[in-house]
Each structure stands twice: as structure tokens, then as C-alpha cells.
Design a protein around this motif. Structure first.
Motif, PDB file in Angstrom:
ATOM      1  N   UNK A 149      26.753 -10.989  -3.196  1.00  0.00           N
ATOM      2  CA  UNK A 149      25.563 -10.227  -2.808  1.00  0.00           C
ATOM      3  C   UNK A 149      25.646  -9.725  -1.366  1.00  0.00           C
ATOM      4  N   UNK A 150      26.798  -9.951  -0.712  1.00  0.00           N
ATOM      5  CA  UNK A 150      26.967  -9.573   0.699  1.00  0.00           C
ATOM      6  C   UNK A 150      25.893 -10.213   1.579  1.00  0.00           C
ATOM      7  N   UNK A 151      25.492 -11.424   1.252  1.00  0.00           N
ATOM      8  CA  UNK A 151      24.453 -12.100   2.037  1.00  0.00           C
ATOM      9  C   UNK A 151      25.087 -12.867   3.192  1.00  0.00           C
ATOM     10  N   UNK A 152      24.357 -12.920   4.297  1.00  0.00           N
ATOM     11  CA  UNK A 152      24.847 -13.720   5.414  1.00  0.00           C
ATOM     12  C   UNK A 152      24.163 -15.075   5.454  1.00  0.00           C
ATOM     13  N   UNK A 153      23.068 -15.206   4.699  1.00  0.00           N
ATOM     14  CA  UNK A 153      22.316 -16.459   4.720  1.00  0.00           C
ATOM     15  C   UNK A 153      22.527 -17.215   3.406  1.00  0.00           C
ATOM     16  N   UNK A 154      22.620 -18.554   3.544  1.00  0.00           N
ATOM     17  CA  UNK A 154      22.930 -19.338   2.344  1.00  0.00           C
ATOM     18  C   UNK A 154      21.726 -20.146   1.842  1.00  0.00           C
ATOM     19  N   UNK A 155      20.524 -19.798   2.306  1.00  0.00           N
ATOM     20  CA  UNK A 155      19.326 -20.512   1.850  1.00  0.00           C
ATOM     21  C   UNK A 155      19.070 -20.238   0.371  1.00  0.00           C
ATOM     22  N   UNK A 156      18.485 -21.227  -0.304  1.00  0.00           N
ATOM     23  CA  UNK A 156      18.231 -21.099  -1.743  1.00  0.00           C
ATOM     24  C   UNK A 156      17.339 -19.891  -2.053  1.00  0.00           C
ATOM     25  N   UNK A 157      16.241 -19.737  -1.294  1.00  0.00           N
ATOM     26  CA  UNK A 157      15.311 -18.634  -1.560  1.00  0.00           C
ATOM     27  C   UNK A 157      15.970 -17.279  -1.303  1.00  0.00           C
ATOM     28  N   UNK A 158      16.711 -17.186  -0.197  1.00  0.00           N
ATOM     29  CA  UNK A 158      17.366 -15.914   0.135  1.00  0.00           C
ATOM     30  C   UNK A 158      18.392 -15.535  -0.930  1.00  0.00           C
ATOM     31  N   UNK A 159      19.173 -16.533  -1.360  1.00  0.00           N
ATOM     32  CA  UNK A 159      20.202 -16.228  -2.367  1.00  0.00           C
ATOM     33  C   UNK A 159      19.568 -15.878  -3.715  1.00  0.00           C
ATOM     34  N   UNK A 160      18.467 -16.541  -4.036  1.00  0.00           N
ATOM     35  CA  UNK A 160      17.781 -16.216  -5.307  1.00  0.00           C
ATOM     36  C   UNK A 160      17.341 -14.754  -5.286  1.00  0.00           C
ATOM     37  N   UNK A 161      16.733 -14.327  -4.190  1.00  0.00           N
ATOM     38  CA  UNK A 161      16.285 -12.930  -4.085  1.00  0.00           C
ATOM     39  C   UNK A 161      17.455 -11.964  -4.179  1.00  0.00           C
ATOM     40  N   UNK A 162      18.541 -12.299  -3.472  1.00  0.00           N
ATOM     41  CA  UNK A 162      19.706 -11.405  -3.451  1.00  0.00           C
ATOM     42  C   UNK A 162      20.338 -11.297  -4.843  1.00  0.00           C
ATOM     43  N   UNK A 163      20.438 -12.411  -5.539  1.00  0.00           N
ATOM     44  CA  UNK A 163      21.038 -12.380  -6.890  1.00  0.00           C
ATOM     45  C   UNK A 163      20.172 -11.562  -7.843  1.00  0.00           C
ATOM     46  N   UNK A 164      18.844 -11.756  -7.760  1.00  0.00           N
ATOM     47  CA  UNK A 164      17.936 -10.984  -8.634  1.00  0.00           C
ATOM     48  C   UNK A 164      18.098  -9.488  -8.381  1.00  0.00           C
ATOM     49  N   UNK A 165      18.242  -9.145  -7.104  1.00  0.00           N
ATOM     50  CA  UNK A 165      18.330  -7.725  -6.740  1.00  0.00           C
ATOM     51  C   UNK A 165      19.645  -7.113  -7.246  1.00  0.00           C
ATOM     52  N   UNK A 166      20.739  -7.837  -7.054  1.00  0.00           N
ATOM     53  CA  UNK A 166      22.049  -7.272  -7.406  1.00  0.00           C
ATOM     54  C   UNK A 166      22.342  -7.299  -8.908  1.00  0.00           C
ATOM     55  N   UNK A 167      21.827  -8.337  -9.598  1.00  0.00           N
ATOM     56  CA  UNK A 167      22.164  -8.486 -11.028  1.00  0.00           C
ATOM     57  C   UNK A 167      20.886  -8.726 -11.823  1.00  0.00           C
ATOM     58  N   UNK A 168      20.049  -7.678 -11.968  1.00  0.00           N
ATOM     59  CA  UNK A 168      18.708  -7.877 -12.539  1.00  0.00           C
ATOM     60  C   UNK A 168      18.705  -8.330 -13.998  1.00  0.00           C
ATOM     61  N   UNK A 169      19.811  -8.134 -14.743  1.00  0.00           N
ATOM     62  CA  UNK A 169      19.763  -8.539 -16.146  1.00  0.00           C
ATOM     63  C   UNK A 169      20.408  -9.917 -16.400  1.00  0.00           C
ATOM     64  N   UNK A 170      20.810 -10.581 -15.333  1.00  0.00           N
ATOM     65  CA  UNK A 170      21.453 -11.881 -15.517  1.00  0.00           C
ATOM     66  C   UNK A 170      20.514 -13.027 -15.154  1.00  0.00           C
ATOM     67  N   UNK A 171      20.841 -14.211 -15.631  1.00  0.00           N
ATOM     68  CA  UNK A 171      20.179 -15.434 -15.178  1.00  0.00           C
ATOM     69  C   UNK A 171      21.231 -16.277 -14.471  1.00  0.00           C
ATOM     70  N   UNK A 172      20.781 -17.123 -13.571  1.00  0.00           N
ATOM     71  CA  UNK A 172      21.734 -17.800 -12.681  1.00  0.00           C
ATOM     72  C   UNK A 172      21.498 -19.301 -12.627  1.00  0.00           C
ATOM     73  N   UNK A 173      22.601 -19.994 -12.458  1.00  0.00           N
ATOM     74  CA  UNK A 173      22.508 -21.385 -12.019  1.00  0.00           C
ATOM     75  C   UNK A 173      23.339 -21.462 -10.748  1.00  0.00           C
TER      76      UNK A 173
END
Ligand code: RIB
Length: 304
Positions: free
Chosen positions: A189-213
Motif C-alpha cells: 500500500x506504499x504506507x510509511x506507518x505500520x499501525x493497525x488502523x492505518x494499515x486497515x484503511x490503506x488495504x481497504x483503499x487499495x484492494x476494495x474487493x478483498x478481505x484481509x487477515x
């Protein structure tokens, strides 16, 4: 329960026990050398089998890797879709395991990268809509396998590891599920921050049709979709060897999905299983059976 095909790497792991990882220009002596079955694909298949799934492994080995078939079979995995090449050696991994139980790995792809589109077609013949396919990034023909699995309506679970340029946008976009760690999530996601909330937002934005663990090491793990985020703490244990901890988590999480467990239980059982794996040496041999996981949690198939 749906069938699950893991199409992935089979490696011979050479594990060197070292006081610290070797540095540039340094020569060190290891305290021990152990040879184990490994490969992210094999480890995840072994986990699926030990977790009680109807699991199939597809991949390619050389003559030197025949013992890997026994490891899979002994774990309850169907190996009829694993090819044996007479011309090429099996994939292997050179693994340093340090005093803290951490590891670093160099891969030799070997037969894992001699998989052809023809072999993929042969293997996928046996599967269809509703079946699951579990993939990592340690084999050749991954884009083709993903395309064919998608056409068949299989549910694609991708563990985007190791992260490199072979993971094309098409592969990532096709994943119905991604199981990944925080470093992989930051890179994807080209994120610089590794916080759970930040990564959740970034993953949702980049891959809107996927679910993540998302696994976060000491900070636990979490499930993420467009509406929900569910956190799971780790189970603390003495760390002997972290190799295959992520593979165990992935396999047990998928097994929970296939059994129809709620998300909280899928996460909790996966976290417990991987804590057992890190308390033991080696990759595939350290993966626990479902009964052991359930007993250690005081639960059973019938209920808690
Ligand atoms: O995830 C651990 C695995 O990565 C090892 O077993 C090694 O073979 C590499 O594929």
C-alpha cells in the motif's frame, strides 16, 4: 466442507542455528544444522491437513524431494497433483535461526520455478466453483494459475509472500482474501506507518474487493473488511523458532473459514496454533494437529 487446493512451493530447509545472523564480510560457525521439510506452500498444506481439511497440494519437486511427499501424506494431504522432475533439484531454503528464535532465509527456487501452464491446467481440472485455492509467491506461473482459478469460480486466498515484482497487480486484484504481515501490507500500500488502523484503511483503499487477515507480530493480528476490524492478541510462549509461524496462522485461519467458524474463533485458533509452532524447532514438523490446538484452548469441534 469445501475442498482446498494449495498450489505452492515445496522446499528442503537447511536450518543453521547461529548466535547472530552473519554480517557482510563475516564468517561464522553454526552450532547445529538441521534439515526439515519446508516451503510456504508445503507448510500451509501440512497445516490444512493437520487442521482436518480436505486438502490437496499441487507443485513440483526433484528426485531429492521425495521425502516431502511423505510429510504431506502423513499430515492428511493428497499429493497426487505433485509432479516429480528427473532433471531439476527441489527448491531449498538456507535458514539462519538466531539465539532469539528469529530467522532470515535465502531461497533457491529449483523445481518450484519449473511449474508449467500445462501442469496448472491438469491440477485445476479437479476443482471448481466453491472450492478454495491457497497461493503464495514462491512458484512459477502464478498469474496463469490465478487467472484459471478465477475463471473456475474458486475462492482465492493469497499469502503475498515473499514480496517481489512477480506479484503483479492482476494477481493482487484477483485475491478474495489476503493473509499478510505488516511489512507486506506496508509495501503493498506504499504506507510509511505500520499501525493497525492505518494499515486497515490503506488495504481497504487499495484492494476494495478483498478481505484481509493482517498479522502484526507481538501486537497480534486482525481481520479487516470494509465494515469491520476485529483484533486478536497473541498467545505468549517461549520462542524457539519462528519459521512457519505465518504459514501455520494462514492454514488454521483458512481451516476455520471452511468449518464455518465465526471470525473471532478463526482468529483465536489461528493465533493459538501459530504460538505452538514458534515454541518448536523447524518448519512443517512444528505445526500442531487440530486436536492439540483445541486441547490447549479447552475447546472441541462440538463447542467450547
Ligand atoms: O515460511 C517459511 C518457509 O519459507 C520456509 O519453510 C522456507 O522454505 C521458505 O519457503
Amino acid at each position: 466442507m469445501a475442498k482446498v487446493l494449495c498450489f505452492g512451493s515445496l522446499n528442503i530447509d537447511y536450518v543453521y542455528k547461529v548466535d547472530h545472523f552473519v554480517k557482510k564480510g563475516e564468517t561464522i560457525s553454526s552450532r547445529a544444522l538441521d534439515v526439515y521439510s519446508g516451503g510456504k506452500g508445503l507448510n500451509q498444506s501440512v497445516t490444512l491437513g493437520k487442521a482436518g481439511c480436505e486438502a490437496y497440494h499441487a507443485g513440483l519437486i526433484g528426485e531429492d524431494g521425495r521425502f516431502l511427499l511423505d510429510i504431506l501424506s502423513d499430515s492428511g494431504v493428497d499429493v497426487s497433483l505433485v509432479g516429480i522432475s528427473g532433471d531439476i533439484r527441489s527448491g531449498n531454503a538456507l535458514i539462519q535461526n538466531d539465539a532469539e528464535g528469529d530467522n532470515c532465509i535465502i531461497l533457491y527456487p529449483g523445481a518450484n520455478f519449473a511449474i508449467t501452464a500445462g501442469q496448472a491446467d491438469e491440477a485445476l481440472k479437479n476443482f471448481g466453483c466453491g472450492d478454495y485455492i491457497v497461493l503464495q509467491n514462491e512458484i512459477s506461473e502464478l498469474p496463469y494459475i490465478v487467472k484459471r482459478a478465477k475463471e473456475k469460480g474458486m475462492t482465492i486466498v493469497l499469502n503475498p509472500s515473499p514480496m517481489n515484482a512477480n506479484l503483479t497487480q492482476e494477481i493482487l486484484d484477483a485475491a478474495d482474501w489476503m493473509v499478510l504481515n505488516e511489512v507486506e501490507a506496508m509495501q503493498l500500500t506504499d504506507s510509511e506507518r505500520d499501525g493497525e488502523d492505518e494499515l486497515a484503511e490503506a488495504l481497504r483503499k487499495h484492494f476494495p474487493r478483498s478481505r484481509f487477515v493482517l498479522t502484526l507480530g507481538e501486537r497480534g493480528s486482525c481481520y479487516i473488511d470494509m465494515e469491520r476490524k476485529i483484533h486478536q492478541e497473541i498467545f505468549r510462549t517461549e520462542v524457539v523458532d519462528t519459521t512457519a509461524a505465518g504459514d501455520t496462522y494462514t492454514g488454521y485461519f483458512i481451516a476455520g473459514l471452511l468449518r464455518g467458524w465465526d471470525m473471532e474463533k478463526c482468529l483465536k485458533v489461528a493465533a493459538k496454533a501459530s504460538s505452538i509452532t514458534v515454541s518448536r524447532a523447524g518448519a512443517a514438523p512444528s505445526v500442531p494437529w487440530m486436536r492439540e490446538v483445541e486441547e490447549s484452548m479447552g475447546i472441541s469441534e462440538e463447542g467450547e
